[in-house]
Design an enzyme around this catalytic site. Structure first.
Site, short mmCIF file in Angstrom:
data_model
loop_
_atom_site.label_atom_id
_atom_site.label_comp_id
_atom_site.label_asym_id
_atom_site.label_seq_id
_atom_site.Cartn_x
_atom_site.Cartn_y
_atom_site.Cartn_z
N HIS A 149 -28.33 -64.85 -54.86
CA HIS A 149 -27.20 -64.03 -55.30
C HIS A 149 -27.38 -62.57 -54.90
O HIS A 149 -28.49 -62.16 -54.54
CB HIS A 149 -27.06 -64.10 -56.83
CG HIS A 149 -28.23 -63.51 -57.55
ND1 HIS A 149 -29.35 -64.25 -57.87
CD2 HIS A 149 -28.48 -62.25 -58.00
CE1 HIS A 149 -30.23 -63.46 -58.49
NE2 HIS A 149 -29.72 -62.25 -58.57
N GLY A 150 -26.31 -61.82 -55.00
CA GLY A 150 -26.38 -60.39 -54.75
C GLY A 150 -25.02 -59.81 -54.42
O GLY A 150 -24.03 -60.54 -54.33
#
Lengths: 112, 154
Positions: free
Chosen positions: B71-72
């Protein structure tokens, strides 16, 4: 895309990740995420910053200090930093390899 | 945030029922290729891959039993996007428990994500995926619809 812009985008993404990891560490660690690599990620950001021309990096730092986000996406011909209209000429193929700024706020423009 | 809200950010085009890659780097590349193929607004494959690789450098996102949550945030996306993928054979994703990873939930969001929707989505998924029975159902789901139905069960 301008190679310097590509590096600025990557730098902004990594710096945002570092800030988020610091600011939301308890929440992220509560989900089970290990943030032990913070120091090595900072080294990666420093190394990437070293690959950016000084004039571009200096301008990026000044914008970052002033606005938080130095590079902003253009969506529907609008600068998403100040919502000024971006002239159509900015998106022509001739300008594809230029590093461009919003004429209104000065932020560095990026077409996602 | 509940799982139904999280599922609003994915689609059948963002479901990879069987990954081909057998190592972490290959899986990350395959996940990003899936994002670009499944979402018309994501075009900068290199920028997304670089962000996810940086996130793994911070610490492996394979924190659930057999589950990873790469994620990010990146400028290369305009809205929260969730991609789901499976690997029947499992992949060494540097998991916390050392076991192979079979399920992947990729969450990427723009820098300006009002309400921190992606952090809330991440929290909902990491919590939900603790359930052993649910993970078995997700691995056995025949298609995207049955996968979502299993995930959405109370």
């Amino acid at each position: 895309m301008h190679p310097q812009l590509q590096k600025l985008v990557a730098l902004q993404d990594i710096e945002a990740m570092i800030s988020e990891a610091k600011e939301q560490s308890s929440e992220l660690e509560g989900m089970g995420f290990n943030l032990d690599g913070l120091a090595s990620l900072q080294e990666k950001a420093d190394s990437l910053a070293g690959e950016i021309e000084k004039r571009h990096l200096g301008y990026y730092r000044r914008l970052h200090k002033r606005f938080g986000h130095a590079v902003v996406p253009v969506v529907d011909n609008l600068c998403t930093g100040c919502f000024a209209n971006i002239p159509a000429s900015f998106v022509s193929a001739t300008n594809e390899n230029l590093l461009q700024n919003c004429e209104s706020c000065g932020r560095i423009l990026y077409w996602p | 945030m509940d799982i139904a809200e999280v599922l609003q950010h994915t689609s059948p085009e963002l479901f990879l029922p069987e990954l081909e890659a057998g190592d972490k780097a290959g899986v990350l590349a395959e996940l990003v290729a899936g994002l670009v193929a499944g979402s018309p607004t994501i075009t900068k494959q290199d920028a997304v891959l670089q962000m996810l690789e940086s996130r793994e450098a911070l610490g492996s996102t394979a924190v659930g039993p057999g589950v990873a949550f790469p994620h990010g945030r990146t400028l290369a996306v305009q809205r929260l996007t969730v991609l789901v993928a499976r690997s029947g054979k499992g992949v060494d994703f540097d998991s916390v428990d050392g076991d192979p990873t079979h399920l992947f939930f990729v969450l990427i969001a723009p820098p300006q994500d009002s309400g921190h929707k992606y952090i809330k989505s991440l929290a909902a998924l990491t919590d939900k995926l603790q359930d052993d029975t649910l993970r078995e159902k997700l691995m056995a789901a025949a298609d995207y619809e049955s996968f979502c139905a299993a995930l959405g069960e109370e």
